[in-house]
Design a protein around this motif. Sequence first.
Motif, PDB file in Angstrom:
ATOM      1  N   SER A  28       0.807  -1.221   0.000  1.00 44.55           N
ATOM      2  CA  SER A  28       0.000   0.000   0.000  1.00 44.55           C
ATOM      3  C   SER A  28       0.838   1.268   0.000  1.00 44.55           C
ATOM      4  N   GLY A  29       2.153   1.150   0.050  1.00 44.56           N
ATOM      5  CA  GLY A  29       2.995   2.337   0.106  1.00 44.56           C
ATOM      6  C   GLY A  29       3.192   3.010  -1.241  1.00 44.56           C
ATOM      7  N   VAL A  30       2.578   2.500  -2.285  1.00 46.28           N
ATOM      8  CA  VAL A  30       2.706   3.085  -3.613  1.00 46.28           C
ATOM      9  C   VAL A  30       1.470   3.933  -3.907  1.00 46.28           C
ATOM     10  N   ASP A  31       1.470   4.604  -5.029  1.00 44.99           N
ATOM     11  CA  ASP A  31       0.336   5.424  -5.443  1.00 44.99           C
ATOM     12  C   ASP A  31      -0.737   4.506  -6.023  1.00 44.99           C
ATOM     13  N   LEU A  32      -1.652   4.054  -5.172  1.00 48.08           N
ATOM     14  CA  LEU A  32      -2.659   3.092  -5.618  1.00 48.08           C
ATOM     15  C   LEU A  32      -3.635   3.704  -6.612  1.00 48.08           C
ATOM     16  N   ALA A  33      -3.935   4.986  -6.454  1.00 53.73           N
ATOM     17  CA  ALA A  33      -4.853   5.640  -7.397  1.00 53.73           C
ATOM     18  C   ALA A  33      -4.269   5.600  -8.806  1.00 53.73           C
ATOM     19  N   ARG A  34      -2.987   5.863  -8.908  1.00 50.33           N
ATOM     20  CA  ARG A  34      -2.328   5.810 -10.218  1.00 50.33           C
ATOM     21  C   ARG A  34      -2.305   4.381 -10.742  1.00 50.33           C
ATOM     22  N   ALA A  35      -2.035   3.421  -9.854  1.00 47.70           N
ATOM     23  CA  ALA A  35      -1.988   2.019 -10.276  1.00 47.70           C
ATOM     24  C   ALA A  35      -3.352   1.570 -10.797  1.00 47.70           C
ATOM     25  N   VAL A  36      -4.427   1.972 -10.114  1.00 47.01           N
ATOM     26  CA  VAL A  36      -5.777   1.612 -10.552  1.00 47.01           C
ATOM     27  C   VAL A  36      -6.081   2.235 -11.907  1.00 47.01           C
ATOM     28  N   ALA A  37      -5.683   3.506 -12.089  1.00 44.93           N
ATOM     29  CA  ALA A  37      -5.926   4.176 -13.370  1.00 44.93           C
ATOM     30  C   ALA A  37      -5.177   3.466 -14.503  1.00 44.93           C
ATOM     31  N   ASP A  38      -3.933   3.082 -14.253  1.00 45.86           N
ATOM     32  CA  ASP A  38      -3.141   2.373 -15.259  1.00 45.86           C
ATOM     33  C   ASP A  38      -3.762   1.004 -15.556  1.00 45.86           C
ATOM     34  N   PHE A  39      -4.239   0.345 -14.505  1.00 44.82           N
ATOM     35  CA  PHE A  39      -4.870  -0.966 -14.660  1.00 44.82           C
ATOM     36  C   PHE A  39      -6.131  -0.855 -15.515  1.00 44.82           C
ATOM     37  N   ASP A  40      -6.969   0.127 -15.201  1.00 46.34           N
ATOM     38  CA  ASP A  40      -8.223   0.291 -15.937  1.00 46.34           C
ATOM     39  C   ASP A  40      -7.971   0.644 -17.407  1.00 46.34           C
ATOM     40  N   ALA A  41      -6.960   1.466 -17.646  1.00 47.26           N
ATOM     41  CA  ALA A  41      -6.634   1.826 -19.036  1.00 47.26           C
ATOM     42  C   ALA A  41      -6.163   0.601 -19.812  1.00 47.26           C
ATOM     43  N   MET A  42      -5.414  -0.256 -19.154  1.00 44.57           N
ATOM     44  CA  MET A  42      -4.878  -1.453 -19.795  1.00 44.57           C
ATOM     45  C   MET A  42      -5.991  -2.442 -20.124  1.00 44.57           C
ATOM     46  N   ARG A  43      -7.014  -2.477 -19.291  1.00 46.65           N
ATOM     47  CA  ARG A  43      -8.092  -3.452 -19.445  1.00 46.65           C
ATOM     48  C   ARG A  43      -9.316  -2.895 -20.169  1.00 46.65           C
ATOM     49  N   ALA A  44      -9.232  -1.715 -20.684  1.00 45.45           N
ATOM     50  CA  ALA A  44     -10.411  -1.012 -21.212  1.00 45.45           C
ATOM     51  C   ALA A  44     -11.201  -1.814 -22.228  1.00 45.45           C
ATOM     52  N   THR A  45     -10.546  -2.659 -22.997  1.00 45.63           N
ATOM     53  CA  THR A  45     -11.237  -3.393 -24.069  1.00 45.63           C
ATOM     54  C   THR A  45     -11.482  -4.855 -23.733  1.00 45.63           C
ATOM     55  N   HIS A  46     -11.331  -5.218 -22.445  1.00 51.66           N
ATOM     56  CA  HIS A  46     -11.509  -6.614 -22.055  1.00 51.66           C
ATOM     57  C   HIS A  46     -12.582  -6.722 -20.972  1.00 51.66           C
ATOM     58  N   ASP A  47     -13.394  -7.778 -21.027  1.00 52.97           N
ATOM     59  CA  ASP A  47     -14.439  -7.972 -20.037  1.00 52.97           C
ATOM     60  C   ASP A  47     -13.929  -8.634 -18.764  1.00 52.97           C
ATOM     61  N   GLU A  48     -13.098  -9.668 -18.914  1.00 50.71           N
ATOM     62  CA  GLU A  48     -12.696 -10.440 -17.747  1.00 50.71           C
ATOM     63  C   GLU A  48     -11.211 -10.306 -17.440  1.00 50.71           C
TER      64      GLU A  48
END
Length: 233
Positions: A28-48
């Motif tokens: 949790s010591g990292v920027d989780l908000a940024r990690a979530v944003a990067d994760f969501d951008a990476m998965r934008a075109t996938h359902d699962e």
Amino acid sequence: MALPLLAASPGDTAESLARRGYALLDGSGVDLARAVADFDAMRATHDESARVAPDHPLIAQLLAQPAVRDLVAEVVGPGAKAVRAIAFDKTERANWLVPWHQERSLAVKARDDRAAVTHWTVKAGVAHCEAPAEFLEHMLVLRWHLDLIGPADGGLRVLPGSHLKGRLTSEQIAVLAAETPAVELAVSAGTVLALRPLLVHGSRRRTTQGHRRILHVELAAGDPPPPLEWAWA
């Protein structure tokens, strides 16, 4: 049975990994908000789930966390590298059951029947095979949880110590699951779960709404069984 959320403890180290087959690390010591944003951008075109290139910046962010870096160096060795990664998000729209299983597949560039492996398949256009137990015993799986996850959210269930029993058939796994009390892993956002590939694990469908974002990364110290090459090496 619902369990209280587990705080990742410094005591969950290589010793715990060796004994139970899994360990929890505080990421949790990292920027989780940024990690979530990067994760969501990476998965934008996938359902699962989405395949992730091992050189993706999000993986580098995971592996740079001190607790993760130290455990990987101790357990896998200084030559450890990501050889397969998948981004999962279990939501009410994409909600699936994962039966009890072991992580036995390797993603490689091409099938080669000279290799000491079995069960060739093709997943998302990539050749996969099952490695012998002695190879899997030197690998490590990391699961970075980007959301608070409890049993009702479709979190991971594990059979502690099952990695010590080697490679199991589906029938053996069924018997073991009936005899071994399962542990429901409830974790806070940012927690990194380290597990041995042969640890028997699975998950239920979620009964809540929201996200269950997980970055799943598999690590190895060297090449796959010769003459194979990693799919993303």
